[in-house]
Design an enzyme around this catalytic site. Structure first.
Site, PDB file in Angstrom:
ATOM      1  N   LYS A  97       0.928  -1.234  -0.083  1.00 31.95           N
ATOM      2  CA  LYS A  97      -0.345   0.372  -0.128  1.00 31.95           C
ATOM      3  C   LYS A  97       0.900   1.979  -0.208  1.00 31.95           C
ATOM      4  O   LYS A  97       1.885   1.488   1.135  1.00 31.95           O
ATOM      5  CB  LYS A  97      -0.772   0.095   1.428  1.00 31.95           C
ATOM      6  CG  LYS A  97      -2.032   1.139   1.463  1.00 31.95           C
ATOM      7  CD  LYS A  97      -2.650   1.419   2.293  1.00 31.95           C
ATOM      8  CE  LYS A  97      -3.465   2.290   3.008  1.00 31.95           C
ATOM      9  NZ  LYS A  97      -4.246   2.406   4.070  1.00 31.95           N
TER      10      LYS A  97
ATOM     11  N   HIS B  63      -5.186   2.663  15.033  1.00 33.63           N
ATOM     12  CA  HIS B  63      -5.519   1.120  15.146  1.00 33.63           C
ATOM     13  C   HIS B  63      -5.286   0.066  14.939  1.00 33.63           C
ATOM     14  O   HIS B  63      -4.121   0.237  15.590  1.00 33.63           O
ATOM     15  CB  HIS B  63      -6.445   1.384  13.293  1.00 33.63           C
ATOM     16  CG  HIS B  63      -5.297   1.274  12.505  1.00 33.63           C
ATOM     17  ND1 HIS B  63      -4.512   2.585  12.181  1.00 33.63           N
ATOM     18  CD2 HIS B  63      -3.825   0.328  12.013  1.00 33.63           C
ATOM     19  CE1 HIS B  63      -3.609   2.701  11.296  1.00 33.63           C
ATOM     20  NE2 HIS B  63      -3.598   0.920  11.001  1.00 33.63           N
TER      21      HIS B  63
ATOM     22  N   ASP C 265      -3.004  -3.581  13.143  1.00 33.46           N
ATOM     23  CA  ASP C 265      -3.173  -4.384  11.528  1.00 33.46           C
ATOM     24  C   ASP C 265      -3.427  -5.537  11.548  1.00 33.46           C
ATOM     25  O   ASP C 265      -3.374  -6.086  12.753  1.00 33.46           O
ATOM     26  CB  ASP C 265      -1.513  -4.373  10.991  1.00 33.46           C
ATOM     27  CG  ASP C 265      -1.119  -2.673  10.434  1.00 33.46           C
ATOM     28  OD1 ASP C 265      -1.778  -1.683  10.595  1.00 33.46           O
ATOM     29  OD2 ASP C 265       0.750  -2.282  10.278  1.00 33.46           O
TER      30      ASP C 265
ATOM     31  N   HIS D  43      -1.500   2.294  16.230  1.00 28.51           N
ATOM     32  CA  HIS D  43      -1.162   3.529  16.509  1.00 28.51           C
ATOM     33  C   HIS D  43      -1.794   4.130  15.008  1.00 28.51           C
ATOM     34  O   HIS D  43      -2.864   3.459  14.600  1.00 28.51           O
ATOM     35  CB  HIS D  43       0.146   2.526  15.641  1.00 28.51           C
ATOM     36  CG  HIS D  43      -0.091   1.751  13.985  1.00 28.51           C
ATOM     37  ND1 HIS D  43      -0.607   0.248  14.816  1.00 28.51           N
ATOM     38  CD2 HIS D  43      -0.506   2.534  12.538  1.00 28.51           C
ATOM     39  CE1 HIS D  43      -0.811   0.012  13.067  1.00 28.51           C
ATOM     40  NE2 HIS D  43      -0.577   0.947  12.080  1.00 28.51           N
TER      41      HIS D  43
END
Length: 336
Positions: A203, A222, A224, A278
């Site tokens: 990404k 959030h 991962d 993070h």
């Protein structure tokens, strides 16, 4: 009519003194803030991946993964010039005219994540992040859909394929150290996360300058979904990690890769390793970019706490489920 991206909004706003649109504004405790708390600010650990003493390397990787869930690696074996080329071709893509980037746009009705666009998941309150992205798989070769790989710049495909080959070596070394750090055989964690079927999803995040960086995020807080995330940053800071009840800025270490422990490793390790919380802030004057690669199990792969780590004194802390079911629950904010 060109699609409305954050890059086009930022370009339009650079001609005026308006604040950012309401849908990008985060309220109250969500708003970006500086580091808080008493005492000196701790630094995210840096690990020398070229360490010849395996016991020392395993201890460093396992310690950082258990305490922080994130660390930076130096001497990782990926040539500096390859990382520079990766960044260069990514920047060139985002500098193309909007209509050329839209050739690679994700279809509005697509359930997949690959392609050029803005939002990865919907927010129930309609809030948006100050970021655009390009998403596509880089490994295994059979998973690559070149429909989403830019043809401009012309070296984009060559650079990303070369980067994927090097990245696999880094990932394998990390998996080995993480397994050994749990007292397991070196192949156990990788095999538990998908083995040779692991999907490597690149990404490219593009965070344009924002006139009010105090009101919005590049990406809100959030963890991962992945097993591991291996990230190349640019020199513009913005990554923040939640540690010791405060948000801590990640220091830019030239040439380093940033390693995130993701949800699947936390599950496999039965909580011994920590999936890091993070978020990403944005800059008023500079473009920030990052190149995370998410290492994820195949959709039908079942992930749960490893049997070797579960007993009467250490019951499973997580349910075993197919990765696609875990992903659906997380993206739709449903209980796991």
């Amino acid at each position: 009519m060109p699609m409305e991206t954050v890059q086009t909004i930022a370009s339009r706003m650079s001609q005026s003194a308006d604040t950012i649109p309401e849908e990008y504004i985060r309220r109250d405790k969500e708003e970006p803030s500086v580091e808080a708390g008493d005492g000196p600010v701790p630094k995210i650990p840096t690990v020398d991946l070229g360490e010849a003493d395996q016991e020392k390397l395993v201890k460093a990787v396992a310690g950082a993964s258990g305490e922080w869930g994130i660390f930076q690696v130096v001497n990782h074996g990926i040539p500096d010039n390859l990382i520079s080329r990766l960044q260069h071709v990514g920047r060139e893509f985002f500098e193309l005219p909007q209509e050329e980037k839209e050739v690679y746009a994700k279809a509005p009705d697509s359930s997949g994540i690959e392609g050029y666009g803005t939002q990865v998941q919907s927010d129930p309150r309609g809030k948006k992040s100050w970021a655009d992205h390009l998403f596509h798989k880089i490994w295994p070769p059979s998973s690559r859909n070149y429909q989403f790989w830019p043809k401009k710049p012309t070296s984009y495909r060559e650079v990303n394929e070369e980067y994927a080959r090097y990245l696999r070596q880094v990932a394998d070394k990390l998996f080995r150290s993480l397994s050994l750090g749990l007292g397991l055989e070196e192949n156990v964690l990788k095999d538990g996360a998908g083995g040779e079927e692991l999907q490597y999803e690149l990404k490219i995040n593009y965070y344009p300058p924002c006139p009010r960086p105090d009101l919005t995020f590049g990406v809100p807080a959030h963890t991962d979904l992945s097993a591991l995330t291996i990230l190349v940053p640019n020199e513009v800071p913005g990554l923040q990690v939640f540690q010791d009840d405060r948000w801590i800025n990640a220091e830019y270490v030239p040439g380093a890769l940033i390693i995130h422990i993701g949800d699947q490793i936390e599950i496999l390790s039965n909580g011994k390793y920590r999936s890091v919380l993070h978020r990403t802030t944005v800059n008023k004057e500079k473009v920030r970019m990052s190149w995370p690669v998410f290492l994820e199990p195949p959709m039908d792969w079942v992930v749960g706490p490893l049997a070797q780590l579960v007993d009467d004194e250490n019951p499973p802390k997580f349910k075993s489920k197919k990765f696609k079911d875990y992903m659906y629950c997380k993206l739709h904010k449903l209980p796991q």
